[in-house]
Scaffold this motif. Structure first.
Motif, PDB file in Angstrom:
ATOM      1  N   TYR A  57      -5.255  20.211  14.840  1.00 60.02           N
ATOM      2  CA  TYR A  57      -4.381  19.136  14.369  1.00 60.02           C
ATOM      3  C   TYR A  57      -5.256  17.951  13.986  1.00 60.02           C
ATOM      4  O   TYR A  57      -6.263  17.677  14.629  1.00 60.02           O
ATOM      5  N   SER A  58      -4.835  17.227  12.960  1.00 59.63           N
ATOM      6  CA  SER A  58      -5.676  16.153  12.436  1.00 59.63           C
ATOM      7  C   SER A  58      -5.480  14.816  13.144  1.00 59.63           C
ATOM      8  O   SER A  58      -6.303  13.924  13.011  1.00 59.63           O
ATOM      9  N   SER A  59      -4.396  14.680  13.909  1.00 55.42           N
ATOM     10  CA  SER A  59      -4.151  13.412  14.605  1.00 55.42           C
ATOM     11  C   SER A  59      -3.326  13.668  15.863  1.00 55.42           C
ATOM     12  O   SER A  59      -2.734  14.737  16.032  1.00 55.42           O
ATOM     13  N   MET A  60      -3.269  12.652  16.708  1.00 50.95           N
ATOM     14  CA  MET A  60      -2.468  12.745  17.924  1.00 50.95           C
ATOM     15  C   MET A  60      -0.994  12.895  17.568  1.00 50.95           C
ATOM     16  O   MET A  60      -0.261  13.626  18.232  1.00 50.95           O
ATOM     17  N   GLU A  61      -0.559  12.251  16.514  1.00 49.38           N
ATOM     18  CA  GLU A  61       0.831  12.359  16.066  1.00 49.38           C
ATOM     19  C   GLU A  61       1.180  13.815  15.733  1.00 49.38           C
ATOM     20  O   GLU A  61       2.212  14.338  16.168  1.00 49.38           O
ATOM     21  N   ASP A  62       0.312  14.470  14.977  1.00 49.30           N
ATOM     22  CA  ASP A  62       0.533  15.878  14.619  1.00 49.30           C
ATOM     23  C   ASP A  62       0.546  16.762  15.862  1.00 49.30           C
ATOM     24  O   ASP A  62       1.359  17.678  15.985  1.00 49.30           O
TER      25      ASP A  62
ATOM     26  N   ALA B 264      -2.054   4.935  22.926  1.00 51.38           N
ATOM     27  CA  ALA B 264      -3.137   4.143  22.322  1.00 51.38           C
ATOM     28  C   ALA B 264      -3.802   4.919  21.189  1.00 51.38           C
ATOM     29  O   ALA B 264      -4.083   4.365  20.116  1.00 51.38           O
ATOM     30  N   LEU B 265      -4.035   6.211  21.413  1.00 54.68           N
ATOM     31  CA  LEU B 265      -4.671   7.025  20.378  1.00 54.68           C
ATOM     32  C   LEU B 265      -3.771   7.190  19.160  1.00 54.68           C
ATOM     33  O   LEU B 265      -4.256   7.216  18.026  1.00 54.68           O
ATOM     34  N   ARG B 266      -2.471   7.277  19.364  1.00 52.18           N
ATOM     35  CA  ARG B 266      -1.545   7.370  18.222  1.00 52.18           C
ATOM     36  C   ARG B 266      -1.688   6.149  17.324  1.00 52.18           C
ATOM     37  O   ARG B 266      -1.751   6.267  16.103  1.00 52.18           O
ATOM     38  N   VAL B 267      -1.752   4.984  17.941  1.00 52.87           N
ATOM     39  CA  VAL B 267      -1.890   3.746  17.174  1.00 52.87           C
ATOM     40  C   VAL B 267      -3.235   3.721  16.446  1.00 52.87           C
ATOM     41  O   VAL B 267      -3.309   3.394  15.262  1.00 52.87           O
TER      42      VAL B 267
END
Length: 189
Positions: A159-164, A28-31
């Motif tokens: 890291y700047s995002s969950m993806e990173d 959910a956080l990735r989205v």
């Protein structure tokens, strides 16, 4: 999740089990992060685990903009160890990196059996975040390093995002595959 962690007295959850448990929240956080949206207040009390073992992220109605400390008691729901420095300071830059800290702190608590020291202790060098790798947690050294980076004190070091974060953990495929969830192996009781 808060009640589950209260029952755990040590490192009873393995790294992969924790990642499976948090899979719905992380997905959910990735989205959200891809859309430029952050939650800003992630801690175990905002993650519900139902009797059916569904994992739900709550707390979206809490306005992040109003969360700056204004010097009054109770002006911010401070969850020591889960809240990064930007949640405590006036004009702190809350964003997707704040969510990375929250998830990293939850992972750390689950695999280490202890919370991350609060930022006051860390900023004054009274306590440091201990390396899971050095405590022989079953994970790769690079994953331990990525977790510690996710817990960096200042947002510009994180890291700047969950993806990173997932890429650094070398788990981008693991977490994106819903078929990878095997609840029967996770000791939630």
């Amino acid at each position: 999740l808060e009640h589950i962690l209260e029952k755990k007295t040590g490192r009873e959850l393995g790294f992969e089990d924790v990642m499976v448990l948090l899979d719905p929240v992380i997905c959910a956080l990735r989205v959200l992060h891809k859309a430029g949206i952050s939650h800003g207040n992630i801690h175990p009390g905002e993650i519900l685990v139902t009797r059916e073992k569904e994992v739900i992220l709550t707390g979206f109605l809490e306005p992040v903009e109003d969360s700056v400390a204004d010097g009054t008691e109770g002006s911010l729901d401070r969850k020591v160890g889960y809240m990064p420095v930007e949640r405590y300071v006036k004009d702190g830059e809350v964003g997707t990196h704040t969510d990375v800290y929250g998830i990293a702190a939850i992972i750390y608590r689950c695999i280490m059996g202890m919370e991350v020291p609060g930022f006051h202790e860390r900023i004054n060098a009274e306590k440091e975040v201990e390396s899971p790798w050095e405590h022989h947690v079953d994970m790769m050294e690079s994953q331990s390093d990525a977790l510690l980076n996710g817990l960096a004190l200042y947002h510009f070091e994180r890291y700047s995002s969950m993806e990173d974060f997932l890429t650094a953990l070398n788990l981008e495929e693991f977490v994106s595959d819903p078929e990878s969830v095997f609840w029967s192996n996770i000791p939630l009781n």
